[in-house]
Scaffold this active site. Sequence first.
Site, PDB file in Angstrom:
ATOM      1  N   LYS A 149      -8.577 -46.862  24.424  1.00 48.89           N
ATOM      2  CA  LYS A 149      -8.424 -45.452  24.038  1.00 48.89           C
ATOM      3  C   LYS A 149      -9.734 -44.755  24.386  1.00 48.89           C
ATOM      4  CE  LYS A 149      -6.404 -42.773  20.320  1.00 48.89           C
ATOM      5  NZ  LYS A 149      -5.500 -42.008  21.202  1.00 48.89           N
TER       6      LYS A 149
HETATM    7  N1  PMP Z   1      -0.064 -43.519  23.531  1.00 49.25           N
HETATM    8  C1  PMP Z   1      -1.054 -42.663  23.815  1.00 49.25           C
HETATM    9  C2  PMP Z   1      -1.407 -42.420  25.240  1.00 49.25           C
HETATM   10  C3  PMP Z   1      -1.739 -42.012  22.782  1.00 49.25           C
HETATM   11  O1  PMP Z   1      -2.734 -41.169  23.066  1.00 49.25           O
HETATM   12  C4  PMP Z   1      -1.347 -42.247  21.452  1.00 49.25           C
HETATM   13  C5  PMP Z   1      -1.987 -41.487  20.324  1.00 49.25           C
HETATM   14  N2  PMP Z   1      -3.246 -41.942  20.033  1.00 49.25           N
HETATM   15  C6  PMP Z   1      -0.315 -43.161  21.200  1.00 49.25           C
HETATM   16  C7  PMP Z   1       0.313 -43.770  22.271  1.00 49.25           C
HETATM   17  C8  PMP Z   1       0.099 -43.484  19.795  1.00 49.25           C
HETATM   18  O2  PMP Z   1      -0.871 -44.303  19.183  1.00 49.25           O
HETATM   19  P1  PMP Z   1      -1.154 -44.242  17.631  1.00 49.25           P
HETATM   20  O3  PMP Z   1       0.119 -44.566  16.952  1.00 49.25           O
HETATM   21  O4  PMP Z   1      -2.209 -45.259  17.394  1.00 49.25           O
HETATM   22  O5  PMP Z   1      -1.613 -42.865  17.331  1.00 49.25           O
END
Ligand code: PMP
Length: 288
Positions: A149
């Site tokens: 991320k």
């Molecule tokens: N995919 C992407 C590309 C994202 O940016 C996010 C949001 N952070 C998610 C999936 C969902 O992840 P999470 O449930 O940890 O927010």
Amino acid sequence: MKIFLDGAFVDAADAKISVFDHGLLYGDGVFEGIRLYSKNVFRLDAHLERLEYSAKAIALKLPWSRQQISDWTCEACRLNGLTDGYIRLVVTRGIGNLGLSPRKCPTPSIFIIADKIALYPPELYSTGLEVITVPTRRVNPAALSPAVKSLNYLNNILAKIEAENVGFQEAIMLNDQGYVSECTGDNIFVVFKGEVLTPKVSSGALKGITRDTILDVARELGVPMREVDLTRYDVWIADELFLTGTAAEAIPVVKVDGREIGTGKPGPVTARFIEAFRRRVSIEGTRI
Ligand code: PMP
């Protein structure tokens, strides 16, 4: 609003980062988006673990302990008087020169913004979203793993622009083999013949904290669940479809690429998952 920045809480107007920070110059850094529900930070430890893995993957050594970051995160919520909110936790490579090398950036920066959450309009949770598949492919994991991320979100932003250009708020992204990987800021789930299916992380999806929660919910509800390769065809013929993310939570999708999903209305399995998810967020979490 008070922002945590490198060891101190400062006013938003004073929360500034150098133009020489490689987070800004190159998108060199990592982040988390986290939710606060009823003064409980949802799955904080899982978010901080993912932050550590993201940092490790880009060879960024975090000079703070998980406990320190956790304490600062909770303090940011308390200081801003929040009961419910959205927390943005960012680590940048820090100040360097104009070259690429992170070796010239001795000190990473950390900042934490705890704010109110801007959700999708509530009616969308009962009517469902319409999405499309966009041409921009999810970046190849061999080039930059989507499991990291990172502050490099241009891949997702380009997909978002393509969706918004034609009037959609969210888009399905395929990987370079043509399999569904995820949406621009959400993971994707298909309900088909009583099973819940989601793309593997290796398809180019982020290992979403909400995705993990949904997999736990599937076990709790006794609904069979599998991580599989999904094509657009599998999505089009799904009985139900929903997206998950920290900001979006779990939201039904009723139309993809002009095809109605199932009955064209949010389905019963999705409703059970949304309800069970909401129950979990109200009881799990780190008290601030
Ligand atoms: N995919 C992407 C590309 C994202 O940016 C996010 C949001 N952070 C998610 C999936 C969902 O992840 P999470 O449930 O940890 O927010």
